[in-house]
Design a protein around this motif. Sequence first.
Motif, mmCIF file in Angstrom:
data_model
loop_
_atom_site.group_PDB
_atom_site.id
_atom_site.type_symbol
_atom_site.label_atom_id
_atom_site.label_comp_id
_atom_site.label_asym_id
_atom_site.label_seq_id
_atom_site.Cartn_x
_atom_site.Cartn_y
_atom_site.Cartn_z
ATOM 1 N N GLY A 33 0.817 -1.206 0.000
ATOM 2 C CA GLY A 33 0.000 0.000 0.000
ATOM 3 C C GLY A 33 0.849 1.254 0.000
ATOM 4 O O GLY A 33 0.524 2.240 -0.667
ATOM 5 N N ALA A 34 1.983 1.220 0.751
ATOM 6 C CA ALA A 34 2.875 2.373 0.783
ATOM 7 C C ALA A 34 3.517 2.608 -0.580
ATOM 8 O O ALA A 34 3.612 3.742 -1.062
ATOM 9 N N VAL A 35 3.948 1.519 -1.213
ATOM 10 C CA VAL A 35 4.540 1.642 -2.553
ATOM 11 C C VAL A 35 3.497 2.126 -3.550
ATOM 12 O O VAL A 35 3.793 2.940 -4.437
ATOM 13 N N ALA A 36 2.263 1.654 -3.404
ATOM 14 C CA ALA A 36 1.187 2.104 -4.291
ATOM 15 C C ALA A 36 0.966 3.605 -4.164
ATOM 16 O O ALA A 36 0.682 4.291 -5.151
ATOM 17 N N ARG A 37 1.107 4.129 -2.944
ATOM 18 C CA ARG A 37 0.946 5.579 -2.763
ATOM 19 C C ARG A 37 2.064 6.349 -3.454
ATOM 20 O O ARG A 37 1.846 7.448 -3.978
ATOM 21 N N VAL A 38 3.273 5.771 -3.453
ATOM 22 C CA VAL A 38 4.364 6.391 -4.214
ATOM 23 C C VAL A 38 4.031 6.384 -5.710
ATOM 24 O O VAL A 38 4.212 7.378 -6.415
ATOM 25 N N MET A 39 3.523 5.231 -6.172
ATOM 26 C CA MET A 39 3.176 5.108 -7.593
ATOM 27 C C MET A 39 1.990 5.990 -7.977
ATOM 28 O O MET A 39 1.711 6.178 -9.153
ATOM 29 N N MET A 40 1.287 6.507 -6.968
ATOM 30 C CA MET A 40 0.178 7.413 -7.248
ATOM 31 C C MET A 40 0.647 8.612 -8.077
ATOM 32 O O MET A 40 -0.117 9.198 -8.842
ATOM 33 N N GLY A 41 1.919 8.955 -7.927
ATOM 34 C CA GLY A 41 2.457 10.036 -8.752
ATOM 35 C C GLY A 41 2.351 9.721 -10.236
ATOM 36 O O GLY A 41 2.013 10.602 -11.047
ATOM 37 N N LEU A 42 2.615 8.471 -10.598
ATOM 38 C CA LEU A 42 2.485 8.073 -12.003
ATOM 39 C C LEU A 42 1.038 8.140 -12.466
ATOM 40 O O LEU A 42 0.746 8.602 -13.579
ATOM 41 N N THR A 43 0.134 7.667 -11.619
ATOM 42 C CA THR A 43 -1.268 7.655 -12.029
ATOM 43 C C THR A 43 -1.846 9.068 -12.101
ATOM 44 O O THR A 43 -2.661 9.371 -12.962
ATOM 45 N N LEU A 44 -1.410 9.947 -11.187
ATOM 46 C CA LEU A 44 -1.841 11.342 -11.274
ATOM 47 C C LEU A 44 -1.274 12.005 -12.521
ATOM 48 O O LEU A 44 -1.914 12.866 -13.127
ATOM 49 N N ALA A 45 -0.067 11.601 -12.891
ATOM 50 C CA ALA A 45 0.519 12.125 -14.129
ATOM 51 C C ALA A 45 -0.327 11.716 -15.338
ATOM 52 O O ALA A 45 -0.510 12.500 -16.276
ATOM 53 N N MET A 46 -0.856 10.478 -15.281
ATOM 54 C CA MET A 46 -1.702 10.032 -16.386
ATOM 55 C C MET A 46 -3.042 10.756 -16.375
ATOM 56 O O MET A 46 -3.582 11.099 -17.431
ATOM 57 N N LEU A 47 -3.586 10.971 -15.165
ATOM 58 C CA LEU A 47 -4.887 11.626 -15.061
ATOM 59 C C LEU A 47 -4.810 13.107 -15.416
ATOM 60 O O LEU A 47 -5.648 13.625 -16.149
ATOM 61 N N LEU A 48 -3.805 13.798 -14.880
ATOM 62 C CA LEU A 48 -3.703 15.247 -15.051
ATOM 63 C C LEU A 48 -2.602 15.654 -16.023
ATOM 64 O O LEU A 48 -2.806 16.507 -16.891
ATOM 65 N N GLY A 49 -1.436 15.026 -15.872
ATOM 66 C CA GLY A 49 -0.278 15.451 -16.660
ATOM 67 C C GLY A 49 -0.439 15.247 -18.148
ATOM 68 O O GLY A 49 -0.199 16.169 -18.947
ATOM 69 N N ASN A 50 -0.854 14.038 -18.555
ATOM 70 C CA ASN A 50 -0.992 13.768 -19.990
ATOM 71 C C ASN A 50 -2.029 14.669 -20.670
ATOM 72 O O ASN A 50 -1.749 15.258 -21.714
ATOM 73 N N PRO A 51 -3.240 14.795 -20.101
ATOM 74 C CA PRO A 51 -4.209 15.705 -20.751
ATOM 75 C C PRO A 51 -3.740 17.155 -20.773
ATOM 76 O O PRO A 51 -3.914 17.855 -21.783
ATOM 77 N N ASN A 158 -4.066 1.302 -9.260
ATOM 78 C CA ASN A 158 -2.916 1.451 -8.380
ATOM 79 C C ASN A 158 -3.294 1.151 -6.926
ATOM 80 O O ASN A 158 -2.600 0.406 -6.230
ATOM 81 N N ILE A 159 -4.416 1.717 -6.484
ATOM 82 C CA ILE A 159 -4.876 1.478 -5.116
ATOM 83 C C ILE A 159 -5.247 0.010 -4.924
ATOM 84 O O ILE A 159 -4.876 -0.625 -3.934
ATOM 85 N N LYS A 163 -3.569 -3.042 -2.328
ATOM 86 C CA LYS A 163 -4.402 -3.775 -1.370
ATOM 87 C C LYS A 163 -4.421 -5.270 -1.692
ATOM 88 O O LYS A 163 -4.417 -6.117 -0.795
ATOM 89 N N LEU A 164 -4.447 -5.597 -2.992
ATOM 90 C CA LEU A 164 -4.505 -6.995 -3.407
ATOM 91 C C LEU A 164 -3.241 -7.738 -3.001
ATOM 92 O O LEU A 164 -3.299 -8.881 -2.521
ATOM 93 N N PHE A 165 -2.073 -7.099 -3.166
ATOM 94 C CA PHE A 165 -0.831 -7.769 -2.800
ATOM 95 C C PHE A 165 -0.717 -7.931 -1.286
ATOM 96 O O PHE A 165 -0.242 -8.962 -0.800
ATOM 97 N N ASP A 166 -1.137 -6.907 -0.536
ATOM 98 C CA ASP A 166 -1.104 -7.032 0.922
ATOM 99 C C ASP A 166 -1.954 -8.207 1.389
ATOM 100 O O ASP A 166 -1.667 -8.817 2.420
ATOM 101 N N VAL A 173 -0.440 -11.149 -8.552
ATOM 102 C CA VAL A 173 0.084 -10.914 -9.900
ATOM 103 C C VAL A 173 -0.667 -11.759 -10.919
ATOM 104 O O VAL A 173 -1.014 -11.297 -12.019
ATOM 105 N N GLY A 174 -0.950 -13.022 -10.588
ATOM 106 C CA GLY A 174 -1.687 -13.893 -11.499
ATOM 107 C C GLY A 174 -3.082 -13.368 -11.793
ATOM 108 O O GLY A 174 -3.527 -13.344 -12.949
ATOM 109 N N TRP A 175 -3.792 -12.930 -10.754
ATOM 110 C CA TRP A 175 -5.135 -12.398 -10.952
ATOM 111 C C TRP A 175 -5.118 -11.113 -11.781
ATOM 112 O O TRP A 175 -5.996 -10.887 -12.621
ATOM 113 N N ILE A 176 -4.102 -10.286 -11.577
ATOM 114 C CA ILE A 176 -4.010 -9.046 -12.353
ATOM 115 C C ILE A 176 -3.748 -9.358 -13.821
ATOM 116 O O ILE A 176 -4.278 -8.689 -14.719
#
Length: 286
Positions: A33-51, A158-159, A163-166, A173-176
């Motif tokens: 979950g902590a790593v996912a919050r770090v990766m939130m930067g990438l997802t915010l970049a996709m949501l806001l940065g790319n457009p 990302n979120i 949670k799924l890995f925790d 990974v298989g389910w994803i």
Amino acid sequence: VAFRFISGLPHGAYFGIAAVVASSMVPNDKRAGAVARVMMGLTLAMLLGNPIATFLGQHFGWRSAFALVSAIAMCTIALVWQFVPDRHDEPRSDPRKELRAFTKPQVWMALSIGAIGFAGMFCVFSYLAPTMLEVTKVSPQWIPFGLAAFGVGGIIGNIAGGKLFDRLQFRAVGWIMVWSMAVLIFFTFAASSLWSVLLGIGLVGTMIAMAAPLQIRLMDIAHEAPSLAAASNHAAFNLANALGPWFGGMAITAGYGWTSTGYIGAATALVGLGIYLIARRMKGGH
């Protein structure tokens, strides 16, 4: 081309070290979950940065988007300087120990899952604009909305991935991978109308759920070399970013149409699932 190469150098190092720092600040069962919050930067970049970058490029020229990125980078430096703990008692990494981690087959299996299984997301995303213009038949003004839909999916995925890995550990990974195949195939049918293509690309964006689980997986199996292993995860994703568009481009050039990227992406996800199943059977695969 040279500056494109140089601009990519900090990527893996930054996110790899950021993941190590974040996971060291929380209990073991909260690391993904902590790593996912770090990766939130990438997802915010996709949501806001790319457009936003697309909008700036369309109205003020491509250089304006790079100027914005530079300004954000300067803000990041200031925030890291101010808020990231400076732990002088932390043991220093040994380059020889870090490199020895790559003698472990499970490390290469995890990197292969990322490099191949994740390629489908980039395969579809890289050709999203021409797909919307040529298949969906919308005006260029709708492309930023498509990018934003992808970003929303990325945040949700990302979120969910953390949670799924925790909860499931490596089984997540298989389910994803199974989910990835389903949404990539759905995209090929969704591209014909505006609202379904927005839903379809949003679902493809959820594939980023793979990032945090693979990151923690690598840090676990290469625990004596967490920094290099974590950074290598992003190298694998960047390889996926190269392979996906290449495979998709070959299919489009061969005359299979813009939506063939969904089928090609699903095929790479299937290969990624196969690698995951092999890894589960190998020593240290659980």
